[in-house]
Design an enzyme around this catalytic site. Structure first.
Site, PDB file in Angstrom:
ATOM      1  N   ASP A   2       0.822  -1.172  -0.013  1.00 20.72           N
ATOM      2  CA  ASP A   2      -0.233   0.090   0.115  1.00 20.72           C
ATOM      3  C   ASP A   2       0.980   1.323  -0.101  1.00 20.72           C
ATOM      4  O   ASP A   2       1.981   1.274   0.634  1.00 20.72           O
ATOM      5  CB  ASP A   2      -0.803   0.070   1.234  1.00 20.72           C
ATOM      6  CG  ASP A   2      -2.074   0.906   1.063  1.00 20.72           C
ATOM      7  OD1 ASP A   2      -2.218   1.440  -0.030  1.00 20.72           O
ATOM      8  OD2 ASP A   2      -2.957   1.165   2.070  1.00 20.72           O
ATOM      9  N   ASN A  50     -10.779  -3.691  -5.461  1.00 18.94           N
ATOM     10  CA  ASN A  50     -10.147  -2.559  -6.141  1.00 18.94           C
ATOM     11  C   ASN A  50     -10.901  -2.344  -7.621  1.00 18.94           C
ATOM     12  O   ASN A  50     -10.482  -1.228  -8.168  1.00 18.94           O
ATOM     13  CB  ASN A  50      -8.591  -3.127  -6.469  1.00 18.94           C
ATOM     14  CG  ASN A  50      -7.733  -2.712  -5.487  1.00 18.94           C
ATOM     15  OD1 ASN A  50      -6.735  -3.539  -5.098  1.00 18.94           O
ATOM     16  ND2 ASN A  50      -7.895  -1.790  -4.802  1.00 18.94           N
TER      17      ASN A  50
HETATM   18  C1  IPE Z   1      -1.035   0.055  -4.167  1.00 15.80           C
HETATM   19  O1  IPE Z   1      -1.157   1.310  -3.438  1.00 15.80           O
HETATM   20  C2  IPE Z   1      -2.100  -0.677  -3.990  1.00 15.80           C
HETATM   21  C3  IPE Z   1      -2.660  -1.356  -5.288  1.00 15.80           C
HETATM   22  C4  IPE Z   1      -3.945  -1.693  -5.566  1.00 15.80           C
HETATM   23  C5  IPE Z   1      -1.783  -1.745  -6.355  1.00 15.80           C
HETATM   24  P1  IPE Z   1      -2.374   2.391  -3.538  1.00 15.80           P
HETATM   25  O2  IPE Z   1      -2.734   2.538  -5.018  1.00 15.80           O
HETATM   26  O3  IPE Z   1      -3.410   1.815  -2.510  1.00 15.80           O
HETATM   27  O4  IPE Z   1      -1.846   3.466  -2.886  1.00 15.80           O
HETATM   28  P2  IPE Z   1      -2.611   4.879  -1.965  1.00 15.80           P
HETATM   29  O5  IPE Z   1      -3.413   4.028  -0.869  1.00 15.80           O
HETATM   30  O6  IPE Z   1      -3.533   5.375  -2.896  1.00 15.80           O
HETATM   31  O7  IPE Z   1      -1.407   5.588  -1.732  1.00 15.80           O
HETATM   32 MG    MG Z   2      -4.014   2.185  -0.601  1.00 17.57          MG
END
Ligand code: IPE
Ligand code: MG
Length: 233
Positions: A2, A50
């Site tokens: 993350d 997601n």
């Molecule tokens: C990567 O980080 C997680 C994925 C789904 C690839 P994020 O995209 O959640 O990053 P932040 O939380 O917006 O900083």
């Molecule tokens: Mg994130």
């Protein structure tokens, strides 16, 4: 994994640039895990939630995954790292799915190191899939009755053949599990760090292992029992 988005935004770059930077960390951590003697490393790359992100970010993630596979496929083979996945790949675009399946097949006989990528994964839907597979086996007569213990049921989870995690690392200062290995992680040690995933270094990896080494794992027993269990006889 993350913090890719925040890492990029802090630099005035696109979120996709953050995800690309995150793939560099993936290889760093894959190598660090192998060096540390960790056999199974699971990376939460795309959750079943997601899909709620903007379509443009989702398609950027697919492109980044495809590029990553193209660039790193031979490294997985050379270093004898098995690639596995958990999650429902059937919702992914066919060319992404095919690339992932190809590398899984190519590396399926490697036993020393295994990288499990969680793609379209979430514990709740994983449990639903398990119940559906179990019901199908019951209906087909492959199973006489519903499993009476966890060992019997857990065979139906996506993680069949993959041991429960000992340590779960969450980056970027969030203190939650977000539907990741909720059942398998029942006794996992939890490590939280403010470091954003693209900045997660070998030093951070070592700090997480150091934290892990200080934990006393009791699995429901008392501390005195654990001490006597580990006393040589
Ligand atoms: C990567 O980080 C997680 C994925 C789904 C690839 P994020 O995209 O959640 O990053 P932040 O939380 O917006 O900083
Ligand atoms: Mg994130």
């Amino acid at each position: 994994m993350d913090g890719n988005g925040r890492w990029a935004e802090a630099r005035g770059e696109s979120r996709a640039a953050g995800h690309r930077a995150g793939t560099e960390t993936v290889m760093r951590v894959v190598q660090a895990a192998a060096k540390s003697g960790v056999t199974f490393l699971t990376l939460y790359a795309f959750s079943s939630e997601n899909w709620n992100r903007p379509e443009s970010e989702i398609s950027a993630l697919f492109e980044i995954l495809l590029t990553f596979i193209g660039e790193r496929e031979s490294e997985f083979v050379e270093k004898k790292i098995r690639l596995r996945t958990i999650g429902d790949l059937s919702d992914f675009p066919p060319r992404v799915r095919e690339a992932v399946e190809r590398v899984k097949k190519e590396t399926e006989n490697f036993t020393e190191h295994c990288v499990v990528v969680a793609l379209n994964y979430g514990s709740r839907l994983e449990v639903l899939r398990a119940v559906q597979r179990l019901s199908a086996d019951l209906a087909a007569g492959k199973l006489a009755s519903a499993p009476a213990d966890w060992a019997g049921f857990s065979k139906y989870l996506d993680t069949d053949g993959i041991p429960d995690p000992d340590l779960i690392i969450r980056t970027s200062g969030e203190y939650r599990l977000s539907n990741f290995l909720m059942l398998q992680g029942a006794y996992a040690e939890l490590y939280f760090t403010d470091v954003l995933w693209p900045d997660f270094s070998e030093k951070e990896w070592a700090a997480a292992l150091e934290f892990y080494s200080t934990r006393e794992r009791r699995f429901g027993k008392t501390s005195a029992q654990i001490r006597s269990d580990s006393t040589p006889t």
